[in-house]
Scaffold this motif. Structure first.
Motif, PDB file in Angstrom:
ATOM      1  N   ASP A 103      30.990  48.044  20.030  1.00  0.00           N
ATOM      2  CA  ASP A 103      29.561  47.727  20.127  1.00  0.00           C
ATOM      3  C   ASP A 103      29.100  47.797  21.240  1.00  0.00           C
ATOM      4  OD1 ASP A 103      30.694  45.687  21.481  1.00  0.00           O
ATOM      5  OD2 ASP A 103      30.450  44.120  20.053  1.00  0.00           O
ATOM      6  N   GLY A 104      29.798  48.504  22.437  1.00  0.00           N
ATOM      7  CA  GLY A 104      28.990  48.611  23.595  1.00  0.00           C
ATOM      8  C   GLY A 104      28.976  47.719  24.755  1.00  0.00           C
ATOM      9  N   ARG A 105      29.890  46.718  24.546  1.00  0.00           N
ATOM     10  CA  ARG A 105      30.075  45.802  25.523  1.00  0.00           C
ATOM     11  C   ARG A 105      31.078  46.240  26.595  1.00  0.00           C
ATOM     12  NH1 ARG A 105      31.035  40.046  23.051  1.00  0.00           N
ATOM     13  NH2 ARG A 105      32.198  40.982  21.721  1.00  0.00           N
ATOM     14  N   CYS A 106      30.961  46.061  27.828  1.00  0.00           N
ATOM     15  CA  CYS A 106      31.879  46.253  28.674  1.00  0.00           C
ATOM     16  C   CYS A 106      32.625  45.262  29.203  1.00  0.00           C
ATOM     17  CB  CYS A 106      31.082  46.796  30.087  1.00  0.00           C
ATOM     18  SG  CYS A 106      31.883  47.069  31.494  1.00  0.00           S
ATOM     19  N   LEU A 107      34.068  45.490  28.772  1.00  0.00           N
ATOM     20  CA  LEU A 107      35.077  44.225  29.132  1.00  0.00           C
ATOM     21  C   LEU A 107      34.949  43.858  30.519  1.00  0.00           C
ATOM     22  CD1 LEU A 107      37.227  42.258  28.046  1.00  0.00           C
ATOM     23  CD2 LEU A 107      38.976  44.282  28.516  1.00  0.00           C
ATOM     24  N   ASN A 108      34.959  44.763  31.362  1.00  0.00           N
ATOM     25  CA  ASN A 108      35.171  44.333  32.822  1.00  0.00           C
ATOM     26  C   ASN A 108      33.970  43.395  33.186  1.00  0.00           C
ATOM     27  OD1 ASN A 108      35.598  47.018  31.988  1.00  0.00           O
ATOM     28  ND2 ASN A 108      36.499  47.482  33.994  1.00  0.00           N
ATOM     29  N   GLU A 109      32.722  43.912  32.584  1.00  0.00           N
ATOM     30  CA  GLU A 109      31.350  42.908  32.937  1.00  0.00           C
ATOM     31  C   GLU A 109      31.413  41.749  32.110  1.00  0.00           C
ATOM     32  OE1 GLU A 109      27.066  43.648  31.657  1.00  0.00           O
ATOM     33  OE2 GLU A 109      27.823  45.274  33.351  1.00  0.00           O
ATOM     34  N   GLU A 110      32.009  41.584  31.021  1.00  0.00           N
ATOM     35  CA  GLU A 110      32.012  40.485  30.327  1.00  0.00           C
ATOM     36  C   GLU A 110      32.892  39.362  31.115  1.00  0.00           C
ATOM     37  OE1 GLU A 110      30.051  39.534  28.058  1.00  0.00           O
ATOM     38  OE2 GLU A 110      29.098  41.747  27.685  1.00  0.00           O
ATOM     39  N   ILE A 111      34.106  39.866  31.531  1.00  0.00           N
ATOM     40  CA  ILE A 111      34.907  38.950  32.043  1.00  0.00           C
ATOM     41  C   ILE A 111      34.398  38.019  33.524  1.00  0.00           C
ATOM     42  CG2 ILE A 111      37.195  38.624  33.262  1.00  0.00           C
ATOM     43  CD1 ILE A 111      38.182  41.090  31.614  1.00  0.00           C
ATOM     44  N   VAL A 112      33.627  38.760  34.022  1.00  0.00           N
ATOM     45  CA  VAL A 112      33.090  38.540  35.095  1.00  0.00           C
ATOM     46  C   VAL A 112      31.751  37.203  34.935  1.00  0.00           C
ATOM     47  CG1 VAL A 112      31.620  38.613  37.453  1.00  0.00           C
ATOM     48  CG2 VAL A 112      33.527  40.277  36.653  1.00  0.00           C
ATOM     49  N   LYS A 113      30.971  37.808  33.865  1.00  0.00           N
ATOM     50  CA  LYS A 113      29.830  36.743  33.255  1.00  0.00           C
ATOM     51  C   LYS A 113      30.528  35.625  32.918  1.00  0.00           C
ATOM     52  CE  LYS A 113      26.401  40.571  31.879  1.00  0.00           C
ATOM     53  NZ  LYS A 113      25.865  41.011  30.797  1.00  0.00           N
ATOM     54  N   ALA A 114      31.567  35.782  32.159  1.00  0.00           N
ATOM     55  CA  ALA A 114      32.180  34.391  31.463  1.00  0.00           C
ATOM     56  C   ALA A 114      32.941  33.537  32.504  1.00  0.00           C
ATOM     57  CB  ALA A 114      33.019  34.721  30.452  1.00  0.00           C
ATOM     58  N   GLY A 115      32.968  34.107  34.004  1.00  0.00           N
ATOM     59  CA  GLY A 115      33.654  33.336  34.887  1.00  0.00           C
ATOM     60  C   GLY A 115      35.153  33.085  34.771  1.00  0.00           C
ATOM     61  N   PRO A 130      27.415  45.747  42.624  1.00  0.00           N
ATOM     62  CA  PRO A 130      26.415  44.690  43.082  1.00  0.00           C
ATOM     63  C   PRO A 130      25.927  43.722  41.809  1.00  0.00           C
ATOM     64  CG  PRO A 130      25.807  46.829  44.534  1.00  0.00           C
ATOM     65  CD  PRO A 130      26.888  47.060  43.397  1.00  0.00           C
ATOM     66  N   ASP A 131      25.566  44.428  40.954  1.00  0.00           N
ATOM     67  CA  ASP A 131      25.243  43.594  39.746  1.00  0.00           C
ATOM     68  C   ASP A 131      26.109  42.634  39.160  1.00  0.00           C
ATOM     69  OD1 ASP A 131      22.792  45.084  39.743  1.00  0.00           O
ATOM     70  OD2 ASP A 131      23.514  46.342  38.210  1.00  0.00           O
ATOM     71  N   TRP A 132      27.534  43.191  39.366  1.00  0.00           N
ATOM     72  CA  TRP A 132      28.691  42.319  38.992  1.00  0.00           C
ATOM     73  C   TRP A 132      28.714  41.207  39.870  1.00  0.00           C
ATOM     74  CZ3 TRP A 132      33.362  45.796  37.511  1.00  0.00           C
ATOM     75  CH2 TRP A 132      33.183  46.654  36.393  1.00  0.00           C
ATOM     76  N   ARG A 133      28.692  41.395  41.210  1.00  0.00           N
ATOM     77  CA  ARG A 133      28.440  40.294  42.253  1.00  0.00           C
ATOM     78  C   ARG A 133      27.385  39.212  41.753  1.00  0.00           C
ATOM     79  NH1 ARG A 133      30.979  44.350  45.395  1.00  0.00           N
ATOM     80  NH2 ARG A 133      28.777  45.274  45.991  1.00  0.00           N
ATOM     81  N   SER A 134      26.277  39.862  41.351  1.00  0.00           N
ATOM     82  CA  SER A 134      25.391  38.725  40.838  1.00  0.00           C
ATOM     83  C   SER A 134      25.548  38.085  39.549  1.00  0.00           C
ATOM     84  CB  SER A 134      24.130  39.532  40.386  1.00  0.00           C
ATOM     85  OG  SER A 134      23.361  40.193  41.645  1.00  0.00           O
ATOM     86  N   PHE A 135      26.360  38.679  38.721  1.00  0.00           N
ATOM     87  CA  PHE A 135      26.764  37.823  37.496  1.00  0.00           C
ATOM     88  C   PHE A 135      27.852  36.775  37.928  1.00  0.00           C
ATOM     89  CE2 PHE A 135      26.339  42.151  35.175  1.00  0.00           C
ATOM     90  CZ  PHE A 135      25.119  41.853  34.905  1.00  0.00           C
ATOM     91  N   GLN A 136      28.919  37.395  38.750  1.00  0.00           N
ATOM     92  CA  GLN A 136      29.810  36.238  39.392  1.00  0.00           C
ATOM     93  C   GLN A 136      29.037  34.984  39.980  1.00  0.00           C
ATOM     94  OE1 GLN A 136      33.197  37.522  41.793  1.00  0.00           O
ATOM     95  NE2 GLN A 136      32.521  36.186  43.516  1.00  0.00           N
ATOM     96  N   ALA A 137      27.816  35.207  40.802  1.00  0.00           N
ATOM     97  CA  ALA A 137      27.295  34.136  41.772  1.00  0.00           C
ATOM     98  C   ALA A 137      26.697  33.322  40.292  1.00  0.00           C
ATOM     99  CB  ALA A 137      26.109  34.795  42.457  1.00  0.00           C
ATOM    100  N   SER A 138      26.150  33.801  39.399  1.00  0.00           N
ATOM    101  CA  SER A 138      25.485  33.211  38.036  1.00  0.00           C
ATOM    102  C   SER A 138      26.540  32.423  37.549  1.00  0.00           C
ATOM    103  CB  SER A 138      24.889  33.992  37.058  1.00  0.00           C
ATOM    104  OG  SER A 138      23.993  34.601  37.836  1.00  0.00           O
ATOM    105  N   ALA A 139      27.892  32.851  37.399  1.00  0.00           N
ATOM    106  CA  ALA A 139      28.773  31.943  36.573  1.00  0.00           C
ATOM    107  C   ALA A 139      29.323  31.105  37.683  1.00  0.00           C
ATOM    108  CB  ALA A 139      30.178  33.042  36.404  1.00  0.00           C
ATOM    109  N   LYS A 140      29.249  31.263  38.985  1.00  0.00           N
ATOM    110  CA  LYS A 140      29.670  30.036  39.737  1.00  0.00           C
ATOM    111  C   LYS A 140      28.745  29.157  39.796  1.00  0.00           C
ATOM    112  CE  LYS A 140      31.255  29.679  44.729  1.00  0.00           C
ATOM    113  NZ  LYS A 140      31.475  30.306  45.754  1.00  0.00           N
TER     114      LYS A 140
END
Length: 221
Positions: A103-115, A130-140
């Protein structure tokens, strides 16, 4: 002499091309196993291939939230068809790749987003990192996943010797203790509270459950 040199150059070019191609090809296959939060097993034309998910590092299985990280990855891809786009191979011979659901989701990215993983800065060098690091900061900031722990230990520190530090301690009195081997947690006063492998402590029951630990059948915390 010229012909020999040309032949040598041609052979070397073929070797480089083949090595590059082995990393660049992509394939679709069924996920037949999830080893931990950042490692899955995928069937490629009937052959099981281990995939180390690119650019992220999830807690080890014996760390706090290691169980939860694995369960999260299972919830997204276990038994499903995914597309793997290899980026590299690691020292263990595993493919390091991007993993996409159909369905087009990136597993790598989803894991970071979910914390449930850190961005692995040492190896994440793509433009999207850098986008992934932003997702990490949001999860944190939202205390999602492993970030519910105010002082989580990065898995690379754990592998470098942090696990020895953890193993050398027992949970303080008055806290819930977690058995890193069985995944069971115990209440203060339980006869198993200070067991050999009870080296992770939690301030309360909810923290232990969030980390993926199961309640002890004896003390029923």
């Amino acid at each position: 002499m010229f012909q020999k040199r040309c032949s040598a150059v041609l052979v070397w070019a073929c070797v480089v091309f083949c090595l590059s191609a082995s990393v660049a090809w992509g394939f679709e296959g069924k996920v037949v196993g999830v080893s931990d939060g950042d490692t899955i097993k995928v069937l490629d034309h009937g052959k099981m291939v281990k995939i180390r998910i690119y650019g992220v590092d999830a807690p080890e299985k014996k760390q706090a939230f290691g169980v939860k990280a694995r369960e999260f990855t299972q919830s997204l891809v276990a038994g499903k068809i995914v597309r793997v786009e290899p980026q590299d191979t690691d020292r263990y011979g595993r493919i390091v790749g991007m993993v996409y659901t159909l369905d087009g989701r990136c597993l790598n990215e989803e894991i970071v987003k979910a914390g449930f993983a850190w961005v692995y800065n040492q190896y994440c060098k793509q433009d999207f990192c850098p986008d992934w690091r932003s997702f990490q900061a949001s999860a944190k900031a939202g205390r999602m996943g492993l970030w519910a722990d105010p002082e989580p230990m990065a898995p690379w520190d754990y592998r470098r010797g942090g696990k020895k530090l953890v193993a050398s301690k027992t949970a303080p009195a008055g806290t819930y203790s977690g058995n890193v081997k069985s995944g069971v947690f115990h209440a203060p006063g339980c006869k198993y509270h200070d067991c050999k492998n009870c080296t992770i402590s939690f301030p309360n029951r909810n923290a232990a459950v969030q980390a993926g630990y199961r309640p002890c059948g004896l003390c029923n915390p």
